[in-house]
Each structure stands twice: as structure tokens, then as C-alpha cells.
Design a protein around this motif. Structure first.
Motif, PDB file in Angstrom:
ATOM      1  N   GLY A  90      -2.765 -12.468   9.917  1.00 50.93           N
ATOM      2  CA  GLY A  90      -3.858 -11.776  10.618  1.00 50.93           C
ATOM      3  C   GLY A  90      -4.215 -10.506   9.876  1.00 50.93           C
ATOM      4  O   GLY A  90      -4.471 -10.527   8.677  1.00 50.93           O
ATOM      5  N   SER A  91      -4.167  -9.400  10.613  1.00 47.27           N
ATOM      6  CA  SER A  91      -4.569  -8.134   9.980  1.00 47.27           C
ATOM      7  C   SER A  91      -3.385  -7.411   9.335  1.00 47.27           C
ATOM      8  O   SER A  91      -3.487  -6.253   8.949  1.00 47.27           O
ATOM      9  CB  SER A  91      -5.204  -7.239  11.040  1.00 47.27           C
ATOM     10  N   LYS A  92      -2.238  -8.122   9.241  1.00 46.46           N
ATOM     11  CA  LYS A  92      -1.027  -7.460   8.719  1.00 46.46           C
ATOM     12  C   LYS A  92      -0.661  -8.066   7.372  1.00 46.46           C
ATOM     13  O   LYS A  92      -0.646  -9.295   7.213  1.00 46.46           O
ATOM     14  CB  LYS A  92       0.105  -7.698   9.713  1.00 46.46           C
ATOM     15  N   VAL A  93      -0.396  -7.216   6.399  1.00 48.59           N
ATOM     16  CA  VAL A  93       0.025  -7.717   5.093  1.00 48.59           C
ATOM     17  C   VAL A  93       1.404  -7.125   4.779  1.00 48.59           C
ATOM     18  O   VAL A  93       1.682  -5.965   5.076  1.00 48.59           O
ATOM     19  CB  VAL A  93      -1.035  -7.409   4.004  1.00 48.59           C
ATOM     20  N   THR A  94       2.282  -7.962   4.208  1.00 49.01           N
ATOM     21  CA  THR A  94       3.670  -7.548   4.001  1.00 49.01           C
ATOM     22  C   THR A  94       4.078  -7.807   2.555  1.00 49.01           C
ATOM     23  O   THR A  94       3.712  -8.823   1.966  1.00 49.01           O
ATOM     24  CB  THR A  94       4.598  -8.330   4.959  1.00 49.01           C
ATOM     25  N   ILE A  95       4.844  -6.862   2.021  1.00 50.00           N
ATOM     26  CA  ILE A  95       5.337  -6.988   0.642  1.00 50.00           C
ATOM     27  C   ILE A  95       6.788  -6.513   0.603  1.00 50.00           C
ATOM     28  O   ILE A  95       7.218  -5.734   1.471  1.00 50.00           O
ATOM     29  CB  ILE A  95       4.433  -6.147  -0.301  1.00 50.00           C
ATOM     30  N   THR A  96       7.559  -6.969  -0.386  1.00 52.69           N
ATOM     31  CA  THR A  96       8.912  -6.438  -0.595  1.00 52.69           C
ATOM     32  C   THR A  96       9.077  -6.154  -2.085  1.00 52.69           C
ATOM     33  O   THR A  96       8.171  -6.404  -2.869  1.00 52.69           O
ATOM     34  CB  THR A  96       9.999  -7.454  -0.173  1.00 52.69           C
ATOM     35  N   SER A  97      10.246  -5.660  -2.423  1.00 58.15           N
ATOM     36  CA  SER A  97      10.492  -5.377  -3.844  1.00 58.15           C
ATOM     37  C   SER A  97      10.971  -6.629  -4.583  1.00 58.15           C
ATOM     38  O   SER A  97      11.177  -6.596  -5.791  1.00 58.15           O
ATOM     39  CB  SER A  97      11.512  -4.244  -3.979  1.00 58.15           C
ATOM     40  N   GLU A  98      11.169  -7.708  -3.807  1.00 62.96           N
ATOM     41  CA  GLU A  98      11.645  -8.961  -4.421  1.00 62.96           C
ATOM     42  C   GLU A  98      10.486  -9.662  -5.110  1.00 62.96           C
ATOM     43  O   GLU A  98       9.701 -10.329  -4.461  1.00 62.96           O
ATOM     44  CB  GLU A  98      12.186  -9.913  -3.341  1.00 62.96           C
ATOM     45  N   GLY A  99      10.374  -9.499  -6.375  1.00 65.64           N
ATOM     46  CA  GLY A  99       9.307 -10.225  -7.072  1.00 65.64           C
ATOM     47  C   GLY A  99       9.006  -9.566  -8.392  1.00 65.64           C
ATOM     48  O   GLY A  99       9.447  -8.431  -8.648  1.00 65.64           O
ATOM     49  N   LYS A 100       8.321 -10.299  -9.235  1.00 64.39           N
ATOM     50  CA  LYS A 100       7.863  -9.675 -10.481  1.00 64.39           C
ATOM     51  C   LYS A 100       6.441 -10.127 -10.766  1.00 64.39           C
ATOM     52  O   LYS A 100       5.964 -11.142 -10.233  1.00 64.39           O
ATOM     53  CB  LYS A 100       8.802 -10.028 -11.637  1.00 64.39           C
ATOM     54  N   LEU A 101       5.780  -9.330 -11.568  1.00 62.52           N
ATOM     55  CA  LEU A 101       4.391  -9.632 -11.906  1.00 62.52           C
ATOM     56  C   LEU A 101       4.369 -10.360 -13.244  1.00 62.52           C
ATOM     57  O   LEU A 101       4.975  -9.890 -14.218  1.00 62.52           O
ATOM     58  CB  LEU A 101       3.598  -8.330 -12.027  1.00 62.52           C
ATOM     59  N   THR A 102       3.695 -11.486 -13.277  1.00 61.70           N
ATOM     60  CA  THR A 102       3.579 -12.246 -14.523  1.00 61.70           C
ATOM     61  C   THR A 102       2.150 -12.115 -15.027  1.00 61.70           C
ATOM     62  O   THR A 102       1.203 -12.330 -14.259  1.00 61.70           O
ATOM     63  CB  THR A 102       3.903 -13.731 -14.252  1.00 61.70           C
ATOM     64  N   ALA A 103       2.023 -11.731 -16.310  1.00 63.45           N
ATOM     65  CA  ALA A 103       0.690 -11.468 -16.871  1.00 63.45           C
ATOM     66  C   ALA A 103      -0.265 -12.623 -16.583  1.00 63.45           C
ATOM     67  O   ALA A 103       0.133 -13.789 -16.600  1.00 63.45           O
ATOM     68  CB  ALA A 103       0.799 -11.228 -18.371  1.00 63.45           C
ATOM     69  N   ALA A 104      -1.532 -12.276 -16.308  1.00 65.20           N
ATOM     70  CA  ALA A 104      -2.544 -13.298 -16.026  1.00 65.20           C
ATOM     71  C   ALA A 104      -3.887 -12.764 -16.518  1.00 65.20           C
ATOM     72  O   ALA A 104      -4.104 -11.549 -16.515  1.00 65.20           O
ATOM     73  CB  ALA A 104      -2.618 -13.561 -14.527  1.00 65.20           C
ATOM     74  N   ASP A 105      -4.752 -13.652 -16.952  1.00 61.91           N
ATOM     75  CA  ASP A 105      -6.058 -13.174 -17.411  1.00 61.91           C
ATOM     76  C   ASP A 105      -6.953 -12.864 -16.219  1.00 61.91           C
ATOM     77  O   ASP A 105      -6.902 -13.547 -15.199  1.00 61.91           O
ATOM     78  CB  ASP A 105      -6.698 -14.207 -18.331  1.00 61.91           C
ATOM     79  N   ILE A 106      -7.753 -11.841 -16.397  1.00 63.52           N
ATOM     80  CA  ILE A 106      -8.613 -11.406 -15.280  1.00 63.52           C
ATOM     81  C   ILE A 106     -10.064 -11.382 -15.741  1.00 63.52           C
ATOM     82  O   ILE A 106     -10.374 -10.840 -16.807  1.00 63.52           O
ATOM     83  CB  ILE A 106      -8.209  -9.987 -14.807  1.00 63.52           C
ATOM     84  N   ASP A 107     -10.920 -11.979 -14.912  1.00 61.90           N
ATOM     85  CA  ASP A 107     -12.359 -11.939 -15.188  1.00 61.90           C
ATOM     86  C   ASP A 107     -12.995 -11.131 -14.058  1.00 61.90           C
ATOM     87  O   ASP A 107     -13.126 -11.619 -12.941  1.00 61.90           O
ATOM     88  CB  ASP A 107     -12.894 -13.388 -15.201  1.00 61.90           C
ATOM     89  N   VAL A 108     -13.350  -9.885 -14.356  1.00 57.45           N
ATOM     90  CA  VAL A 108     -13.877  -9.012 -13.298  1.00 57.45           C
ATOM     91  C   VAL A 108     -15.363  -9.314 -13.079  1.00 57.45           C
ATOM     92  O   VAL A 108     -16.157  -9.222 -14.019  1.00 57.45           O
ATOM     93  CB  VAL A 108     -13.718  -7.519 -13.691  1.00 57.45           C
TER      94      VAL A 108
END
Ligand code: S3P
Length: 732
Positions: free
Chosen positions: A509-527
Motif C-alpha cells: 500500500g502506502s508503506k515501503v520497507t527496506i533493510t540493509s540486507e542487499g547489494k546493488l548490482t550495476a544496471a544500465d539506465i535510460d533516463v
């Protein structure tokens, strides 16, 4: 501009007009007229080179003159019109400088039967307590307001020429009706003069008895400076405008009674509030005069035109910021296309370079970011300067709160005045240590608390994507879960891009949740193109008859399309074509053609979805038939400028009935948008909005202080020109 400029009355104002017109080469010849008793003054004017020649006979003075400026005291205007009547020429333009306008119009009606259509009443709000040609100055009107009060039948060519004339003398021109002029001037000029005269009258008599002036100092001198003005002139002005002045004197008596009562009843709390309010109000008045530090850019917009063709506006600002932030924290190399090469996004880019991230580009909107991983940022050697960008500062405050190093975030004048407690308070609940100024503004001194932040479950008091994103970035370094609940949907680019980089985020719903468990993997971005930049063209094409425009590759994330919904409710014709998803974000081409708009009550749930587009939507409302009402948008008061006040002030200068309210605006649309000089207060979106208003104005609009357009849309002026708006960019 003119062959022969005739100044009737070569005193302080008339002489200053002559001097600056000469400096600007506005007339081949400048002559003066005066009465026999003015002979000495006229001789001095000629000796000083202020005028080329002078005449004591009105017929000789106005002969062959194509512009006649009446610069005599207000009480003499009727006699002058009578004198001029037998020589009145259809070919010439007449104007005056009287500080009351109703009486000038009434005098013209009495003498001519009806006000001549080539008489353009005007009033430069400039002067000094001195008089006479010796006191005249060639820069008296530079950056001073000048009000033109035309009648509905004033000849447009005459109005335009007088507007241009004053703009060339350096004045900031506004156009309004005479009644409004007289009521404003009664409050801000005539009443203060009366007060100064009254106070000195009262204290002067006391001084005669007990020598009190001996002990008077700066306060008395400042307050009473204007009591040194010419008493005859002020007697005339007060008489000419007494209908406006008398009710104000009544009001002032009420204010003094209130203060007397507060003192008598020892109500110092209220007394303080009154003084504190006045103190802030005066600061607001002073701020108008502040000269911008950087080079001042002015947009000159000629009225009319239509927008036609095809365009791709620059990349989305919000996504460009986030592409740098997440690309830097990712593992691997991220390629970005469509990056916004404008000051705000470049400030974020520089900040990450300062923290040791290697970033190549931007070249034609392309970047290569060599990600350092979630824990790879290095301590910056200096303060991180984020220019004008609220997004950079608020998002970075969350990201930096959990780093193993300290940092300081600074910004320009506008950013340093914006509220930061909205992020520092919830961050403090997570265990962050961030010092702001007493007012809760930047600079932010962040003590890195690596490993010590704790997740919180936070419900935001306002619908802010910046606050939400800030807390999510902090949550990537916090123990446990960090949840943010929003009172209304706001842009979700952070959540989408985190997912695009394979970082887990949970949306319920209107709630978003995050934790420190995770890593970011590079990805291409088309703005994709920024819908907030496209908005200027959506409105421009909607209000300018004959417009037909295709805007390519625009981001249409549903948390950003409030501008389309609002314009459609107003009757705009906008087609969404070729919808597709690019890099996790919906994109489309927008086809907009002119369509008559109608005023609406803007639904409050659309406010966060169009939060950056209101300045230009106010312009749409000014062109729409009927009333448009916005409420629930108090956030606009703390953007790059107070966008409610600044837009209401500017629209009023252009003759639009726009009333600011605490949380929005009420605009009576459908009338004429006039010309005039407005200021953007250094706010990019205000500058662009007033430029777009030129499409429907009936006289030129000058927009001051436009350098900040570079923060989001450096190509604006070239693009809007190529599509059909006559805009020239100048430097002061
Ligand atoms: C932005 C969010 C909005 C918006 C700003 C950019 C973002 O601010 O006005 O221009 O990129 O997150 P708020 O979140 O403060 O409303």
C-alpha cells in the motif's frame, strides 16, 4: 525611438528622464518647457547639457515632438492639459509621471471630454527628497519600479512604446489600472510621508519647548528623512489621493490603538508578535532589492506566437540524481543515457566524485559510473556543495548519516533557506547525528554513524518523495527494517531504481520497507525526458492558439502525471502516444494542440503528483475562462522560492487577478495578460513559467534573474525559441 522628446517640467524627475534618455540614445533631440518663473532652472538644464534647448511657449516646445512627457507636480496637470489641448497631435505620444493617477485621468476627462487614446499615464516609483534639475540623475530609474495605468482604449502602439521607453531607462515596468495604483501608493508612499510629517510636526513643537532634537539620533533621522520632501508637492499629492489615504489613516489609528492597549495591559507576548511580524515583513520587502551574486540573466519575451513542431526535452532531474547515487553505490559499471546535464544533477555528480567515485562524462547525456559498492565511498576532503538542489541535499543526508566518515553539506542562498528538519528529525530517530542551523537549515554537519543506525517505522507528516528517499537510503545502512508510509502517493523513482539495481524493497500500500540486507548490482539506465520540463510546453501549446506540438520520450510515471490530469480537467487536448516501458519507467510521446481552457477546482489528491508544475499551471489558469482554485499545496511555499507568493505577485504585475492563499491560489482567468517586468526570485520554474505567459500576453514581458534556469533546463531558451516563442536572453 524618438526624433524630438519634449519634457514639460525639467526638475528632478524630468531632468533625470532627459539625462538617461540621452545616455541611452533614445531621442535625436531633447527639449524642455517651463513657465517664465522657471527660466533660471531651464537655463541651468541647458548649461548642464540635460536638454538641447528650452521654450517658454508651449506651441514651440511641442512642435514636431513625437513624445511629450509631462513631469510637473500633480496639481498642475489640469492646467497643462488645457495648455496642450490646442496643440494636441495624433502623431505624438503623451505620458506623465504623476504619483497619483486617478486625478490625471479625471483631469484629462474634464479638459478633453474623454482621455485621449495617445495619452499613456505612468508613474516612476523613484525620487528623492531633493528637487530641481541639479538633483537629477541619469540612473534614477535603474531597477526602479514604474507603473503604467492605461485605459481600455489606450492605443496599443502608444502603450508599447512607453513601456519600451521606460524599460530602456532601466525601469521595471508593471501595468495596472489607475485605481489599484492609487490604493497601493497611498499605502506605501503617501501614508509614510504623512506619518513622517506628522511625527516631526508633533515633536518639532515639543523641541521648541524642551530641545529634544539635540538628543535624537539615527532612528529619528531614518524615520523622518522623507519629511524633508517638498511640502507643496506633498500637499498636492495628498489632496489628489485623499479618498485612498483617509481610510488608511483610520486603519493606522487602529494599529496604534492596538499597541497602546497591549502596553497598557502588559501583553508583551502580543507586542512581540506584532514587532516580529513587522520585522519579517520588512525583510520580505528588502529581499526584493538583493542583487544576485552571479551574473544576472534576463529573458525578454515578445507577446504572442504559438508552439509548433517536435521536441525532446532534457532528461528527468529526479532520475538523474538517483542514477548517480545508486550507480555509485552499485557493484560494477553503470551506463546512463539521457542524463540531465544541468546544474542540479551535476552538483550530485560532483559530490560523488568528491567521495572517490570515478564517473566519466557526461557527453551528450551519457555517463559511465564505476560503482564502488555500498561501503566504498570515501570521506570528502571538503564540504559537499550542492548548489540549488534540495533533492541532492535531502537524499544525501540520509545516505551519509550511516557512513564511516563525517561530512558537511552546503548549498546556495535558496537551498540554505529551505527546511531540513523534515529529514534530520526522522534521521535522528534512527540514531543519526546531524547539526543544522537554529532555523533547521543547511549547512548540515553530519557525523557518520556507520553500523549504529536503527530502522524505524515512520509516517511522513507531508507527502514528500525527498523525505521518503532519504530514509530509504539511510535504511540501507540501518539495523532492522526501515519503513516509510506516505500520506499521499509521491514519485517512486527511488523504489523503482533500487529494484532495477536488484536491491530488495517491499511495497505494501502506502508503506515501503527496506533493510540493509542487499547489494546493488550495476544496471544500465535510460533516463526519459522530464515531464516537469515538458510541462512548460504542455501549457504553452494549450494556451497559444494555433499550437501543435509533439513531445518525445517523456517519462509518464503515474506519480508524475498530475500536470496532464489537471490540464485535461481544464479542457486541454493532450494525447499520450506510443506508450512503452524503458528501464522500469513508463515513457510516451505527448501530442498537444491548442484548446480553450476553463477554470477548475484542482483536486487535492493531484497536488503531490504535479508539485513542481504549479508555477506554469498558474499561467494556464490565468488563460482559462473562469476561476481556478488550488488548495492543499502549502509545500509550494518552501520550494526553490515561495512559489505561491512569487507567482501571485508576478501575475498581479501582469494584470492577472491572482490571490495567494496560505496553501494555494485563487485565479480569475480569462482576462488579459499584460506586459511588465517580473522577477523569478532565482527560481528556474518561475522564470520559465513567466516566459510561457508571453504567448498570451498583449505586451512584452521581462523576466529578471533567470540564471537559475540552468539548474534544470539549460536548453529552455533555445528550444522554446525554435518552437515559436520570441524570447531573447540578455545579461546584466
Ligand atoms: C523530488 C521531490 C519533490 C519535488 C522535487 C524533486 C525528488 O520534492 O518537488 O523537485 O526528486 O524526490 P518533495 O519531495 O519535497 O515534495
Amino acid at each position: 525611438m524618438f526624433n524630438r522628446l519634449c519634457i514639460i517640467g525639467v526638475g528632478l524627475i524630468g531632468g533625470s528622464i532627459a539625462k538617461s534618455a540621452r545616455l541611452q540614445c533614445l531621442s535625436k533631440q531633447i527639449v524642455g518647457y517651463g513657465r517664465a518663473q522657471d527660466l533660471k532652472n531651464l537655463e541651468t538644464a541647458k548649461q548642464l547639457g540635460v536638454i538641447d534647448d528650452f521654450y517658454l511657449d508651449i506651441a514651440d516646445a511641442v512642435q514636431d515632438a513625437d513624445c511629450i512627457v509631462i513631469a510637473t507636480p500633480v496639481a498642475s496637470i489640469e492646467a497643462l492639459f488645457t495648455l496642450l489641448k490646442p496643440h494636441w497631435s495624433e502623431q505624438a505620444i503623451y505620458t506623465d509621471v504623476g504619483s497619483t493617477k486617478g486625478n490625471v485621468i479625471a483631469a484629462a476627462e474634464r479638459v478633453f471630454g474623454a482621455v485621449p487614446d495617445n495619452l499613456v499615464p505612468a508613474h516612476p516609483i523613484a525620487g528623492a527628497e531633493k528637487s530641481g534639475v541639479e538633483a537629477s540623475l541619469e540612473n534614477l530609474f535603474l531597477h526602479k519600479r514604474l507603473i503604467i495605468t492605461p485605459l481600455s482604449f489606450t492605443r496599443p502602439d502608444a502603450l508599447r512604446k512607453i513601456q519600451m521607453f521606460w524599460e530602456r531607462l532601466g525601469a521595471l515596468v508593471s501595468v495596472m489600472d489607475a485605481k489599484r495604483h492609487d490604493s497601493i501608493l497611498a499605502a506605501t508612499s503617501h501614508l509614510p510621508h504623512i506619518l513622517a510629517f506628522a511625527l516631526v510636526d508633533m515633536l518639532g513643537h515639543k523641541d521648541e519647548q524642551s530641545e529634544i532634537f539635540k538628543y535624537a539620533a539615527g532612528g529619528f533621522r531614518d524615520f523622518t528623512r522623507i519629511a524633508s520632501s517638498d511640502p507643496t508637492m506633498w500637499q498636492d499629492i495628498c489632496a489628489a489621493n485623499k479618498n485612498e489615504i483617509i481610510p488608511l489613516i483610520e486603519q493606522l489609528k487602529g494599529e496604534l490603538d492596538k499597541i497602546q492597549h497591549l502596553l497598557a495591559s502588559d501583553d508583551y507576548q502580543q507586542l512581540f508578535s506584532t514587532f516580529a511580524y513587522a520585522n519579517t515583513a520588512r525583510q520580505r520587502f528588502l529581499n526584493q532589492f538583493e542583487v544576485p551574486m552571479s551574473k544576472s540573466i534576463t529573458f525578454q519575451v515578445q507577446p504572442g506566437g504559438k508552439l509548433q513542431g517536435e521536441a525532446r526535452v532534457p532528461g528527468d532531474k529526479s532520475m538523474s540524481h538517483r542514477s548517480i547515487m545508486l550507480g555509485s553505490l552499485a557493484e560494477g559499471v553503470t551506463h546512463v543515457k539521457g542524463f540531465l546535464e544541468a546544474e542540479d544533477a551535476l552538483a550530485t555528480l560532483q559530490a560523488f566524485r568528491d567521495m572517490g567515485v570515478k564517473i566519466e562524462g557526461p557527453v551528450n547525456g551519457e555517463l559511465t559510473i564505476y560503482g564502488v559498492g555500498k561501503h566504498g565511498l570515501k570521506a570528502p576532503e571538503n564540504d559537499l556543495y550542492l548548489g540549488n538542489s534540495g533533492t541532492s541535499m535531502r537524499l544525501l543526508s540520509g545516505l551519509l548519516a550511516g557512513q564511516p566518515f563525517n561530512s558537511v553539506l552546503t548549498g546556495d542562498k535558496s537551498l540554505s533557506g529551505r527546511p531540513m528538519k523534515r529529514v534530520t528529525e526522522p534521521l535522528a530517530m534512527m540514531g543519526a547525528e546531524i547539526k543544522t542551523t537554529e532555523k533547521g537549515t543547511a549547512p548540515l554537519h553530519i557525523t557518520g554513524k556507520a553500523g549504529q543506525l536503527k530502522g524505524i517505522d515512520y509516517t511522513m507528516p507531508m507527502a514528500s518523495a525527498q523525505v521518503k528517499s532519504c530514509l530509504l537510503l539511510a535504511g540501507m545502512y540501518a539495523q532492522g527494517e526501515t519503513s516509510v508510509t506516505e500520506p499521499a502517493p509521491t514519485r517512486d523513482h527511488t523504489e523503482r531504481m533500487l529494484s532495477g539495481f536488484s536491491y530488495p524493497v517491499k511495497q505494501q500500500g502506502s508503506k515501503v520497507t527496506i533493510t540493509s540486507e542487499g547489494k546493488l548490482t550495476a544496471a544500465d539506465i535510460d533516463v526519459p525526458s522530464d515531464i516537469s520540463s515538458a510541462a512548460f510546453f504542455l501549457v504553452g501549446a494549450s494556451i497559444a492558439p494555433g499550437s501543435d506540438l509533439l513531445l518525445k520520450h517523456v517519462g509518464i510515471n503515474p506519480t508524475r502525471t498530475g500536470v496532464i490530469s489537471i490540464l485535461r480537467l481544464m479542457g486541454a487536448s493532450i494525447e499520450v502516444l506510443n506508450e512503452r516501458v524503458v528501464g522500469g519507467e513508463p515513457v510516451a510521446d505527448l501530442h498537444v494542440v491548442y484548446s480553450p481552457l476553463k477554470g477548475i477546482d484542482i483536486p487535492e489528491e493531484l497536488v503531490p503528483l504535479a508539485i513542481d508544475e504549479f508555477p506554469v499551471l498558474f499561467v494556464a489558469a490565468a488563460c482559462a475562462e473562469g476561476q481556478t482554485r488550488l488548495s492543499g499545496a502549502e509545500e509550494l511555499r518552501v520550494k526553490e522560492s515561495d512559489r505561491i507568493q512569487v507567482m501571485a505577485d508576478g501575475l498581479q504585475i501582469l494584470g492577472v487577478d491572482a490571490q495567494a492563499t496560505a496553501d494555494g491560489m485563487i485565479i480569475q482567468g480569462g482576462g488579459v495578460i499584460g506586459g511588465g517586468t517580473v522577477t523569478s526570485h532565482g527560481d528556474h520554474r518561475i522564470a520559465m513559467s513567466f516566459s510561457i505567459a508571453g504567448l498570451r500576453a498583449n505586451a512584452p514581458i521581462t523576466v529578471l534573474d533567470c540564471a537559475n534556469v540552468n539548474t534544470s533546463f539549460p536548453e529552455f531558451k533555445d528550444l522554446v525559441k525554435s518552437l515559436g516563442l520570441d524570447l531573447v536572453c540578455g545579461e546584466d
